[in-house]
Write a protein that holds these residues in place. Structure first.
Motif, PDB file in Angstrom:
ATOM      1  N   MET A  50       0.834  -1.208   0.000  1.00  0.00           N
ATOM      2  CA  MET A  50       0.000   0.000   0.000  1.00  0.00           C
ATOM      3  C   MET A  50       0.868   1.257   0.000  1.00  0.00           C
ATOM      4  N   PHE A  51       1.970   1.223   0.712  1.00  0.00           N
ATOM      5  CA  PHE A  51       2.876   2.371   0.744  1.00  0.00           C
ATOM      6  C   PHE A  51       3.474   2.607  -0.649  1.00  0.00           C
ATOM      7  N   ALA A  52       3.916   1.523  -1.285  1.00  0.00           N
ATOM      8  CA  ALA A  52       4.475   1.628  -2.637  1.00  0.00           C
ATOM      9  C   ALA A  52       3.417   2.108  -3.631  1.00  0.00           C
ATOM     10  N   LEU A  53       2.201   1.589  -3.501  1.00  0.00           N
ATOM     11  CA  LEU A  53       1.111   1.998  -4.383  1.00  0.00           C
ATOM     12  C   LEU A  53       0.789   3.477  -4.196  1.00  0.00           C
ATOM     13  N   TRP A 112       3.428   5.544  -5.901  1.00  0.00           N
ATOM     14  CA  TRP A 112       3.282   5.438  -7.350  1.00  0.00           C
ATOM     15  C   TRP A 112       2.106   6.283  -7.843  1.00  0.00           C
ATOM     16  N   MET A 113       1.010   6.285  -7.087  1.00  0.00           N
ATOM     17  CA  MET A 113      -0.181   7.040  -7.496  1.00  0.00           C
ATOM     18  C   MET A 113       0.085   8.535  -7.582  1.00  0.00           C
ATOM     19  N   ARG A 114       0.994   9.011  -6.756  1.00  0.00           N
ATOM     20  CA  ARG A 114       1.293  10.452  -6.746  1.00  0.00           C
ATOM     21  C   ARG A 114       1.912  10.913  -8.057  1.00  0.00           C
ATOM     22  N   GLU A 115       2.517   9.981  -8.797  1.00  0.00           N
ATOM     23  CA  GLU A 115       3.186  10.319 -10.046  1.00  0.00           C
ATOM     24  C   GLU A 115       2.266  10.192 -11.264  1.00  0.00           C
TER      25      GLU A 115
END
Length: 198
Positions: free
Chosen positions: A28-31, A34-37
């Motif tokens: 979830m942290f990685a996702l 990634w979503m911020r980009e």
């Protein structure tokens, strides 16, 4: 392996909850990063957050189950080689991890329902918005969510490093118990030396 914990090891349910939640939190942290980009025209611009929200709700359910199970189930004994400050710090770290996860998920819920819309969970069911339309709710909850996420990852990293230190340097049973091994079959070298002297 028993379902419930024993004095010398964790049961399979505690182990399954621990490792599945650990992997989910990291994912979830990685996702989230990634979503911020993602740009507005990216195919995942809407699907990414929808997946993040769905997993978050499932993770919250697992956290509730894990908290209840932790309180109705016995906790394995600490390794006899642990010092008093290590026992206290481990206990406080667990409390902090649980508290951070609950606060993080509540902040995520407030972000997702700020506009009054329910959260759709994989198309299975929806979680209604109960508190919404507060001034700058999405922005404030978003900032809190991000800060808590970094705090959780940092504390979880310290927790993991401590477990590895106990396993490879102290060579005690701290990590082995969460891997389903019986602590009584793996005494720490320091414990063996102490018993030999006695």
């Amino acid at each position: 392996m028993p379902v419930k914990n024993t004095p010398n090891r964790y049961g399979w349910l505690s182990i399954a909850l621990h490792w599945s939640m650990a992997l989910a939190v990291i994912g979830m942290f990685a996702l989230g990063l990634w979503m911020r980009e993602l740009s507005y025209y990216d195919p995942w611009y809407k699907d990414g957050p929808a997946l993040h929200k769905s997993i978050g709700i499932v993770l919250f359910g697992l956290l509730v189950v894990r908290t209840v199970w932790r309180n109705v189930n016995m906790r394995p004994n600490d390794d006899p080689a642990l010092k008093v400050w290590e026992r206290i710090s481990a206990h406080l770290t667990h409390i902090a991890l649980y508290s951070l996860m609950f606060a993080l998920m509540i902040a995520g819920y407030l972000i997702s329902t700020a506009d009054g819309r329910a959260i759709e969970v994989f198309g299975w069911f929806s979680v209604p918005a109960t508190l919404h339309d507060l001034p700058e709710q999405e922005d404030i909850a978003g900032e809190i969510h991000e800060i808590l996420a970094w705090c959780l990852i940092l504390l979880a990293s310290v927790h993991a490093l401590a477990a590895l230190k106990h396993h490879f340097i102290n060579r005690d049973s701290t990590l082995l118990k969460m891997l389903g091994r019986d602590a009584a079959l793996h005494p720490a070298p320091s414990t063996i030396k102490k018993e030999a002297k006695e």
